[in-house]
Scaffold this motif. Sequence first.
Motif, PDB file in Angstrom:
ATOM      1  N   MET A  24       0.817  -1.225   0.000  1.00  0.00           N
ATOM      2  CA  MET A  24       0.000   0.000   0.000  1.00  0.00           C
ATOM      3  C   MET A  24       0.844   1.265   0.000  1.00  0.00           C
ATOM      4  O   MET A  24       0.448   2.289  -0.539  1.00  0.00           O
ATOM      5  N   THR A  25       2.028   1.188   0.621  1.00  0.00           N
ATOM      6  CA  THR A  25       2.827   2.395   0.819  1.00  0.00           C
ATOM      7  C   THR A  25       3.729   2.755  -0.346  1.00  0.00           C
ATOM      8  O   THR A  25       4.264   3.857  -0.397  1.00  0.00           O
ATOM      9  N   ASP A  26       3.922   1.818  -1.300  1.00  0.00           N
ATOM     10  CA  ASP A  26       4.847   2.098  -2.402  1.00  0.00           C
ATOM     11  C   ASP A  26       4.501   1.175  -3.574  1.00  0.00           C
ATOM     12  O   ASP A  26       4.686  -0.042  -3.483  1.00  0.00           O
ATOM     13  N   ILE A  47      18.088  -3.222   5.807  1.00  0.00           N
ATOM     14  CA  ILE A  47      19.108  -2.848   4.819  1.00  0.00           C
ATOM     15  C   ILE A  47      18.567  -3.046   3.407  1.00  0.00           C
ATOM     16  O   ILE A  47      18.766  -2.199   2.519  1.00  0.00           O
ATOM     17  N   ALA A  48      17.877  -4.154   3.182  1.00  0.00           N
ATOM     18  CA  ALA A  48      17.326  -4.451   1.858  1.00  0.00           C
ATOM     19  C   ALA A  48      16.344  -3.379   1.410  1.00  0.00           C
ATOM     20  O   ALA A  48      16.448  -2.828   0.303  1.00  0.00           O
ATOM     21  N   VAL A  49      15.393  -3.060   2.271  1.00  0.00           N
ATOM     22  CA  VAL A  49      14.362  -2.075   1.925  1.00  0.00           C
ATOM     23  C   VAL A  49      14.982  -0.697   1.719  1.00  0.00           C
ATOM     24  O   VAL A  49      14.684   0.000   0.738  1.00  0.00           O
ATOM     25  N   ARG A  50      15.856  -0.293   2.625  1.00  0.00           N
ATOM     26  CA  ARG A  50      16.479   1.024   2.517  1.00  0.00           C
ATOM     27  C   ARG A  50      17.308   1.151   1.234  1.00  0.00           C
ATOM     28  O   ARG A  50      17.197   2.141   0.505  1.00  0.00           O
ATOM     29  N   THR A  51      18.111   0.140   0.931  1.00  0.00           N
ATOM     30  CA  THR A  51      18.994   0.202  -0.232  1.00  0.00           C
ATOM     31  C   THR A  51      18.205   0.203  -1.530  1.00  0.00           C
ATOM     32  O   THR A  51      18.512   0.959  -2.459  1.00  0.00           O
ATOM     33  N   LEU A  75       8.181 -12.906   6.460  1.00  0.00           N
ATOM     34  CA  LEU A  75       6.967 -12.266   5.962  1.00  0.00           C
ATOM     35  C   LEU A  75       6.488 -11.204   6.941  1.00  0.00           C
ATOM     36  O   LEU A  75       6.139 -10.080   6.549  1.00  0.00           O
ATOM     37  N   ARG A  76       6.485 -11.536   8.227  1.00  0.00           N
ATOM     38  CA  ARG A  76       6.054 -10.576   9.244  1.00  0.00           C
ATOM     39  C   ARG A  76       6.970  -9.356   9.270  1.00  0.00           C
ATOM     40  O   ARG A  76       6.500  -8.212   9.344  1.00  0.00           O
ATOM     41  N   ILE A  77       8.279  -9.585   9.168  1.00  0.00           N
ATOM     42  CA  ILE A  77       9.237  -8.486   9.216  1.00  0.00           C
ATOM     43  C   ILE A  77       9.022  -7.526   8.047  1.00  0.00           C
ATOM     44  O   ILE A  77       8.963  -6.300   8.234  1.00  0.00           O
ATOM     45  N   LEU A 102       7.819  -3.571   8.005  1.00  0.00           N
ATOM     46  CA  LEU A 102       8.671  -2.523   7.435  1.00  0.00           C
ATOM     47  C   LEU A 102       7.955  -1.726   6.356  1.00  0.00           C
ATOM     48  O   LEU A 102       8.188  -0.521   6.205  1.00  0.00           O
ATOM     49  N   LEU A 103       7.076  -2.389   5.599  1.00  0.00           N
ATOM     50  CA  LEU A 103       6.440  -1.734   4.452  1.00  0.00           C
ATOM     51  C   LEU A 103       4.975  -1.418   4.679  1.00  0.00           C
ATOM     52  O   LEU A 103       4.253  -1.046   3.744  1.00  0.00           O
ATOM     53  N   ALA A 104       4.505  -1.571   5.919  1.00  0.00           N
ATOM     54  CA  ALA A 104       3.110  -1.314   6.235  1.00  0.00           C
ATOM     55  C   ALA A 104       2.779   0.169   6.046  1.00  0.00           C
ATOM     56  O   ALA A 104       3.607   1.025   6.322  1.00  0.00           O
TER      57      ALA A 104
END
Length: 259
Positions: A80-82, A223-227, A251-253, A257-259
């Motif tokens: 939803m956020t991106d 790190i994955a999401v930020r990069t 999956l939960r993590i 992070l992307l909620a």
Amino acid sequence: MTQEERRIYLIKYLLKEETRIRRHKIPAEKVEQENLLRSLMNVRMPMPVSEEFLKIQDEYLQQRNAERGITDIRDLKPVMTDSRLYIWQGDITTLKCDAIVNACNSQMLGCFSPMHACIDNFIHTYAGVELRLKMNEIMLEQGHEEETGKAKITSGYNLPAKYILHTVGPIIQWEVTREDEELLAGCYRECMKLAAENGVKSIAFCCLSTGVFRFPQQMAAQIAVRTVKEFLDKDNRVEKVIFNVFKDEDLRIYRNLLA
């Protein structure tokens, strides 16, 4: 040829190559035959193979992969956020997108342990023996083992994905250092860069370094999401990035992070 005939042909061919086990009895059950074929492919060294073998192998694997079920990225919805980012839980070798990322060791030749459950083993199994032959060619030309944080690109061969990106993540011995964090970020940056340079519009990342390489899952995901976001904000040639997870905890993590 039927699928069973192809499987028997491939097993017999590979058994003839293995002098130690060439008299191995071929099991009668389908699943046992599939496991034997996979094991033989897993341990096969990167040496020449006949065109007939490759033709029959490719026919077999393409049907085998279709039987296992293919998920098309076009059927997935972004978070939803991106709108550029996706989370998908499943077997990355069944995902149809432009490129998937393989977590490799520094030899870059795949996993030689029969039936091992690592992603490297699965990718080489369902791509076919051409992949190990190509990686061996690349590594011989390079002349040294792959550095951590770098990446290579190959065809996807018999996988639904068009390309495979191969990268070596950091191995955590004790505590995670700043160098470890930067090396992991480098894996994502290098893969994104190679993807963009090769016209890849959609790419799926597995959870790099978080398995036997022992990088903490939460930190690795951050790190994955930020990069990835930093790259996408500067370069829009890659349009869709899938964070592929297998474990419920990952999956939960990623959802948090992307909620």
